[in-house]
Scaffold this active site. Structure first.
Site, PDB file in Angstrom:
ATOM      1  N   ASN A  13      24.628  38.698  31.918  1.00 55.72           N
ATOM      2  CA  ASN A  13      25.947  39.327  31.967  1.00 55.72           C
ATOM      3  C   ASN A  13      25.761  40.756  31.473  1.00 55.72           C
ATOM      4  O   ASN A  13      25.406  40.967  30.309  1.00 55.72           O
ATOM      5  CB  ASN A  13      26.883  38.545  31.050  1.00 55.72           C
ATOM      6  CG  ASN A  13      28.349  38.685  31.372  1.00 55.72           C
ATOM      7  OD1 ASN A  13      29.167  38.126  30.655  1.00 55.72           O
ATOM      8  ND2 ASN A  13      28.724  39.375  32.414  1.00 55.72           N
ATOM      9  N   ASN A  66      37.013  45.142  33.434  1.00 58.39           N
ATOM     10  CA  ASN A  66      36.277  44.546  34.530  1.00 58.39           C
ATOM     11  C   ASN A  66      35.824  45.612  35.524  1.00 58.39           C
ATOM     12  O   ASN A  66      36.328  46.743  35.524  1.00 58.39           O
ATOM     13  CB  ASN A  66      37.135  43.506  35.252  1.00 58.39           C
ATOM     14  CG  ASN A  66      37.270  42.223  34.473  1.00 58.39           C
ATOM     15  OD1 ASN A  66      36.363  41.829  33.735  1.00 58.39           O
ATOM     16  ND2 ASN A  66      38.389  41.545  34.632  1.00 58.39           N
ATOM     17  N   CYS A  75      35.728  38.749  25.858  1.00 62.07           N
ATOM     18  CA  CYS A  75      34.431  38.683  26.525  1.00 62.07           C
ATOM     19  C   CYS A  75      33.385  38.306  25.483  1.00 62.07           C
ATOM     20  O   CYS A  75      32.994  39.134  24.656  1.00 62.07           O
ATOM     21  CB  CYS A  75      34.073  40.015  27.185  1.00 62.07           C
ATOM     22  SG  CYS A  75      32.467  40.003  27.998  1.00 62.07           S
ATOM     23  N   ASN A 159      41.272  34.282  26.598  1.00 68.37           N
ATOM     24  CA  ASN A 159      41.550  34.584  27.997  1.00 68.37           C
ATOM     25  C   ASN A 159      41.655  33.265  28.747  1.00 68.37           C
ATOM     26  O   ASN A 159      41.182  32.221  28.279  1.00 68.37           O
ATOM     27  CB  ASN A 159      40.476  35.501  28.602  1.00 68.37           C
ATOM     28  CG  ASN A 159      39.074  34.975  28.417  1.00 68.37           C
ATOM     29  OD1 ASN A 159      38.845  33.928  27.826  1.00 68.37           O
ATOM     30  ND2 ASN A 159      38.100  35.699  28.923  1.00 68.37           N
ATOM     31  N   ASN A 192      39.765  32.779  34.936  1.00 69.20           N
ATOM     32  CA  ASN A 192      38.328  32.633  35.141  1.00 69.20           C
ATOM     33  C   ASN A 192      38.070  31.169  35.494  1.00 69.20           C
ATOM     34  O   ASN A 192      38.585  30.272  34.826  1.00 69.20           O
ATOM     35  CB  ASN A 192      37.558  33.001  33.873  1.00 69.20           C
ATOM     36  CG  ASN A 192      37.868  34.414  33.413  1.00 69.20           C
ATOM     37  OD1 ASN A 192      37.445  35.387  34.016  1.00 69.20           O
ATOM     38  ND2 ASN A 192      38.641  34.524  32.334  1.00 69.20           N
ATOM     39  N   ARG A 211      37.753  36.578  36.893  1.00 70.13           N
ATOM     40  CA  ARG A 211      38.812  37.422  37.437  1.00 70.13           C
ATOM     41  C   ARG A 211      38.385  38.889  37.294  1.00 70.13           C
ATOM     42  O   ARG A 211      37.871  39.313  36.255  1.00 70.13           O
ATOM     43  CB  ARG A 211      40.143  37.163  36.727  1.00 70.13           C
ATOM     44  CG  ARG A 211      40.120  37.395  35.230  1.00 70.13           C
ATOM     45  CD  ARG A 211      41.490  37.213  34.594  1.00 70.13           C
ATOM     46  NE  ARG A 211      41.410  37.446  33.158  1.00 70.13           N
ATOM     47  CZ  ARG A 211      42.453  37.496  32.346  1.00 70.13           C
ATOM     48  NH1 ARG A 211      43.662  37.308  32.814  1.00 70.13           N
ATOM     49  NH2 ARG A 211      42.289  37.718  31.047  1.00 70.13           N
ATOM     50  N   CYS A 219      28.886  33.944  31.622  1.00 72.12           N
ATOM     51  CA  CYS A 219      30.203  34.254  31.046  1.00 72.12           C
ATOM     52  C   CYS A 219      30.300  33.494  29.731  1.00 72.12           C
ATOM     53  O   CYS A 219      30.343  32.265  29.721  1.00 72.12           O
ATOM     54  CB  CYS A 219      31.322  33.835  31.997  1.00 72.12           C
ATOM     55  SG  CYS A 219      32.985  34.072  31.328  1.00 72.12           S
ATOM     56  N   GLY A 220      30.318  34.235  28.620  1.00 71.22           N
ATOM     57  CA  GLY A 220      30.317  33.605  27.306  1.00 71.22           C
ATOM     58  C   GLY A 220      31.574  32.829  27.015  1.00 71.22           C
ATOM     59  O   GLY A 220      31.523  31.672  26.568  1.00 71.22           O
ATOM     60  N   SER A 221      32.745  33.451  27.277  1.00 73.87           N
ATOM     61  CA  SER A 221      33.986  32.717  27.049  1.00 73.87           C
ATOM     62  C   SER A 221      34.081  31.544  28.019  1.00 73.87           C
ATOM     63  O   SER A 221      34.621  30.486  27.687  1.00 73.87           O
ATOM     64  CB  SER A 221      35.196  33.644  27.194  1.00 73.87           C
ATOM     65  OG  SER A 221      35.284  34.188  28.497  1.00 73.87           O
ATOM     66  N   GLY A 222      33.522  31.706  29.234  1.00 77.16           N
ATOM     67  CA  GLY A 222      33.508  30.608  30.195  1.00 77.16           C
ATOM     68  C   GLY A 222      32.671  29.440  29.718  1.00 77.16           C
ATOM     69  O   GLY A 222      33.018  28.269  29.947  1.00 77.16           O
TER      70      GLY A 222
END
Length: 276
Positions: A13, A66, A75, A159, A192, A211, A219-222
């Site tokens: 990322n 983004n 993020c 998020n 996301n 998004r 994606c860390g938060s993902g």
């Protein structure tokens, strides 16, 4: 105006970081898109603007943009890069850093070999806080599109995220399903979308369609969202290795009401100057 930047990546990322400690810096959507363009600019998933803290309770405030120029509020991989950036530049000379975004306050712990653990806060399953347009909180939600039913869990980790359990992430319809959920009115602020393949109770594979950026290598938060949702649905234990296309993250979550922790290493790719 010639501006210094640092290009960094965490699990694939990638980010372009600007700092506004020495002087103010304004980044319009057009400038963001120019910087993020991989052919005409520097190229990145997100642009990060690091600013002095707005209060005495945090060490830094940072903004996240983004590649399409839109601003978002969280993020996780970017937070890990910010920690190493601040430390290496001498802007925050300690290994325990408190960073604020527009939606949350993160605690960043720096270890050897540029490894950073982030306390991402307490995952929120309440629909109104995601936000998610439904009448009641459920473990699984569904929508129909083009005679296809999409079943997903929903969560906020600063998020909004939708999490879909799939048999095989390689064959998952990441782009088409991601676009359907991102444009659906059930997520009024977009979402996301994570696609999770359960390997066993301690290991998963993950792809994320973000998004404003499309599919990214990580994606860390993902990753945090995926683990929390899969734990809630009974698939996982409390410490999980998440395999993304750009590498691995370790996610720890103790259950409802507890914060989720993300650990992984980051790298400085290069530094340079750009005319904005």
């Amino acid at each position: 105006m010639i501006t210094n930047f640092t290009k960094m990546q965490g699990t694939g990322n990638d980010f372009v970081i600007f700092e506004a400690f020495s002087q103010p810096l304004s980044l319009s959507a057009e400038k963001i898109k120019y910087v993020a363009d991989r052919h005409l600019g520097i190229g990145c998933d997100q642009v990060l603007l690091v600013e002095p803290s707005k209060n005495d309770e945090a060490d830094v405030f940072y903004r996240i943009f983004n590649s399409d120029g839109s601003e978002v509020t969280q993020c996780g991989n970017g937070a890990r890069c910010v920690a190493i950036y601040l430390n290496s530049k001498g802007l925050v000379e300690k290994n325990n850093i408190i960073a604020e975004t527009k939606s949350s306050r993160l605690i960043l712990e720096i270890y050897n070999n540029n490894s950073v653990t982030v306390n991402m806060g307490i995952p929120d399953f309440e629909p109104v806080n995601i936000p998610l347009n439904v009448n009641e909180k459920l473990e699984k939600y569904s929508i129909s599109s083009n005679n296809k039913e999409i079943i997903f869990g929903a969560i906020s980790v600063g998020n909004p995220h939708a999490v879909i359990i799939v048999d095989d992430v390689e064959s998952a319809s990441v782009k088409s399903t991601g676009n359907i959920l991102q444009k659906h009115g059930i997520f009024p602020e977009g979402v996301n979308v994570g696609f999770v393949q359960i390997l066993d109770r301690k290991n998963i594979r993950l792809r994320v369609y973000e998004r404003g950026a499309g599919e990214t290598l990580a994606c860390g938060s993902g990753a945090c969202a995926a683990v929390a949702v899969a734990c809630q649905q009974g698939y996982l234990e409390d410490v999980v290795d998440v395999e993304l296309r750009g590498g691995h993250l370790i996610i720890r979550w103790g259950g409802n009401g507890k914060p989720v922790y993300m650990s992984g290493s980051v790298e400085t790719v290069y530094e340079g100057e750009i005319e904005l």
